[in-house]
Design a protein around this motif. Structure first.
Motif, short mmCIF file in Angstrom:
data_model
loop_
_atom_site.label_atom_id
_atom_site.label_comp_id
_atom_site.label_asym_id
_atom_site.label_seq_id
_atom_site.Cartn_x
_atom_site.Cartn_y
_atom_site.Cartn_z
N ASP A 479 114.69 -16.41 -13.57
CA ASP A 479 114.16 -15.90 -11.94
C ASP A 479 112.70 -15.61 -11.73
OD1 ASP A 479 116.57 -16.86 -11.33
OD2 ASP A 479 117.79 -15.14 -11.07
N LEU A 480 112.48 -14.53 -12.57
CA LEU A 480 111.24 -13.60 -12.44
C LEU A 480 110.10 -14.56 -12.70
CD1 LEU A 480 110.21 -10.78 -12.25
CD2 LEU A 480 110.11 -10.52 -14.74
N ALA A 481 110.33 -15.60 -13.71
CA ALA A 481 109.14 -16.37 -13.87
C ALA A 481 108.90 -17.69 -12.87
CB ALA A 481 109.57 -17.32 -15.29
N ARG A 482 110.21 -17.92 -12.10
CA ARG A 482 110.25 -18.78 -10.90
C ARG A 482 109.31 -18.10 -9.75
NH1 ARG A 482 115.57 -19.62 -10.92
NH2 ARG A 482 115.80 -20.75 -12.95
N LYS A 483 109.59 -16.92 -9.56
CA LYS A 483 109.22 -16.20 -8.60
C LYS A 483 107.73 -15.82 -8.52
CE LYS A 483 113.40 -13.86 -6.99
NZ LYS A 483 114.35 -12.68 -7.79
N TYR A 490 103.27 -19.29 -18.99
CA TYR A 490 104.19 -20.42 -19.38
C TYR A 490 104.73 -20.37 -20.75
CZ TYR A 490 102.41 -22.29 -14.99
OH TYR A 490 102.15 -22.23 -13.68
N ILE A 491 103.86 -19.90 -21.58
CA ILE A 491 104.49 -19.94 -22.89
C ILE A 491 105.76 -18.90 -22.91
CG2 ILE A 491 103.99 -19.13 -25.29
CD1 ILE A 491 101.06 -19.92 -24.63
N GLU A 492 105.73 -17.80 -22.24
CA GLU A 492 106.69 -16.75 -22.25
C GLU A 492 107.97 -17.53 -21.70
OE1 GLU A 492 106.60 -14.34 -24.14
OE2 GLU A 492 108.56 -13.45 -23.43
N ALA A 493 107.71 -18.01 -20.46
CA ALA A 493 108.90 -18.75 -20.05
C ALA A 493 109.69 -19.76 -20.55
CB ALA A 493 108.32 -19.40 -18.43
N SER A 494 108.86 -20.57 -21.31
CA SER A 494 109.43 -21.63 -22.26
C SER A 494 110.22 -20.92 -23.45
CB SER A 494 108.29 -22.74 -22.61
OG SER A 494 107.62 -22.07 -23.78
#
Ligand SMILES: [Zn+2]
Length: 514
Positions: A479-483, A490-494
């Motif tokens: 959710d945090l990554a989307r917001k 991006y690396i962390e999100a993946s």
């Protein structure tokens, strides 16, 4: 033996029943549907559980123990226990007692309980529980080692897997419940009884005791680990003497180890004949052990009166004339008692006395400094804590107590960024160290790295095998990554996406095992 209770909800057979406060949280799962029971693939017909199945069962059990309010992650005492356990495990490996399969698959983790009762136990999957009460009554490192060697040998000899296999068609969930129930009752027979009377508790059977032959085998194999592990085998004798004395005084429930390990004349005779063949070797108590036993006694919450007594003990007439080890022990207990009583002035005075008494004994000097830093942290003086920590030589990776204390102090002064590297090293080599993950989360949060912080919080839940809670945190990370799209890492999100999928699969697996 454990007290007898009338069974209200028989599970399988009539017999002794134990009540289990720990089971309330998982109580609904105690009566699995017949279909779920039939789906069980791992337990039952074999003579032994596979190592993988036993590890999974252990993971399930300790997830509950980590939630127990008595669970304590004390970096100092934990390191001390690991320092005893590691050489014993290496000795078991070298002597061919520890098979490669379970050596690799099992957790080999030690969990401490704040309990005042004298107890230690082996759990499925290479987990071990040690009560502070046990550490607190041991006079030497060798005595403590003898108990760990015995428990370790129950695991290497696959006693646990054999007991579990004997449970026949019970599901892992039920076996886990039996073990948790027996543990809860051994901790506090009175509490268990009160719950029982209240009709809240679930009855479980006391059918997971080791046989006498297993006990004798654990004594024999455990004894054989002592010398190669660097311990005096006489530690076994010292511990047996303690158990025998407690036996004579009569068992009031504070020695559950005695209930699960009855001292038969045969066990004692076996031990005496073994000792007779060995060259006698003196086993003087190290100062560090005395300090650690004192730490355990203070941290097991003996109550304000005991803390006040320990705080006052160095004022006794003739105190200054006592041997240094005795004075150091008393000062250590006084310091930590003063911390419990939030009397910072008294704590600082006592730690000065401690530092004076430990001079010349390097491990004890280190313990005195760690305690000094702990005092300053408790007193709300992180800069002073850092000054104490800086007195210690820092070659290479810091040991866990230093790492934890330094991070806590730097978090308070707002300069924790420097700890990112050491903490990342720690969790890379010890992914089960939930406390290190949580510290890393705080360090990242302080640097505004919120996505990384959330992931570290999720990993802390994974470390304690709470996969449902971990999934929640990973999803919060998504959710945090989307917001924060655009500025997102991006690396962390993946990484979060990948870890979420992996942990969701563990969660499904665990649910299917009921
Ligand atoms: Zn045993």
């Amino acid at each position: 033996m454990v007290p007898d209770f009338k069974q209200k909800r028989p599970l399988a057979q009539a017999g002794r029943a134990l009540a289990a406060s720990l089971l309330i949280a998982t109580g609904a799962a105690l009566a699995p549907a017949p279909a779920a029971r039939a789906a069980l693939p791992t337990l039952g017909d074999g003579l032994e559980l596979t190592a993988a199945a036993e590890r999974k069962l252990g993971d399930r059990i300790i997830r509950e123990l980590y939630r127990d309010p008595d669970y304590i992650d004390d970096a100092v005492l934990h390191e001390y226990l690991v320092g005893i356990f590691g050489p014993l495990r290496a000795a078991a490996r070298a002597r061919g007692e520890l098979g490669a399969d379970i050596d690799e698959r099992f957790a080999w983790e030690l969990l401490m309980g704040r309990d005042r009762t004298v107890n230690a136990f082996a759990l499925p999957g290479g987990y071990f529980g040690v009560h502070l009460g046990l550490i607190g009554v041991t006079a030497t490192r060798d005595e403590l080692a003898s108990v760990l060697a015995h428990e370790l040998s129950h695991v290497t000899q696959r006693h646990i897997s054999r007991l579990i296999a004997q449970q026949g068609r019970q599901t892992p969930l039920m076996i886990g419940a039996l073990i948790l129930g027996a543990l809860a009752a051994s901790k506090s027979p009175d509490a268990a009884q009160a719950l029982m009377v209240g009709g809240q508790a679930l009855a479980v059977q006391n059918q997971l005791n080791f046989s006498r032959d297993m006990e004798r085998e654990a004594d024999r194999i455990g004894y054989g680990l002592m010398q190669p592990g660097g311990f005096a085998p006489q530690g076994f004798v010292g511990m047996f003497d303690k158990l025998q004395q407690a036996n004579r005084i009569n068992d009031n429930g504070s020695w559950p180890y005695l209930r699960s390990h009855p001292l038969t004349t045969q066990r004692i005779a076996d031990m005496q004949s073994r000792i007779a063949h060995d060259a006698p070797r003196p086993a003087p108590a190290s100062m560090e052990h005395l300090l650690m036993a004192a730490r355990a006694r203070v941290l097991m919450r003996p109550g304000q009166d005991a803390w006040r007594q320990w705080l006052a003990a160095p004022q006794d007439a003739g105190f200054a004339a006592r041997p240094a080890s005795e004075r150091a022990t008393a000062w250590y207990a006084a310091t930590l008692s003063a911390v419990q009583l939030s009397d910072w002035q008294a704590a600082r005075r006592a730690v000065a006395g401690l530092r004076d008494a430990v001079q010349g004994d390097a491990p004890a000097v280190r313990q005195a400094r760690l305690l000094g830093a702990e005092v300053e942290m408790a007193a709300g003086a992180p800069a002073a804590a850092l000054a104490v920590l800086d007195e210690m030589p820092t070659a290479g990776t810091p040991a866990r107590p230093e790492l934890v204390l330094r991070t806590q102090a730097l978090l308070r002064t707002g300069d924790a960024a420097a700890m990112t590297g050491p903490l990342q090293t720690r969790v890379a080599t010890h992914p089960q160290d939930a406390a290190a993950w949580l510290l890393l989360a705080q360090v990242w949060r302080q640097q505004g790295q919120n996505l990384r912080a959330v992931r570290a919080e999720a990993e802390a839940q994974v470390a304690h095998h709470d996969y449902a809670a971990a999934v929640d945190r990973f999803k919060a990370g998504q959710d945090l990554a989307r917001k924060s799209a655009g500025a997102a890492d991006y690396i962390e999100a993946s990484i979060i996406d990948t870890r979420l999928r992996a942990v969701e699969s563990l969660l499904r697996e665990q649910a299917a095992e009921r």
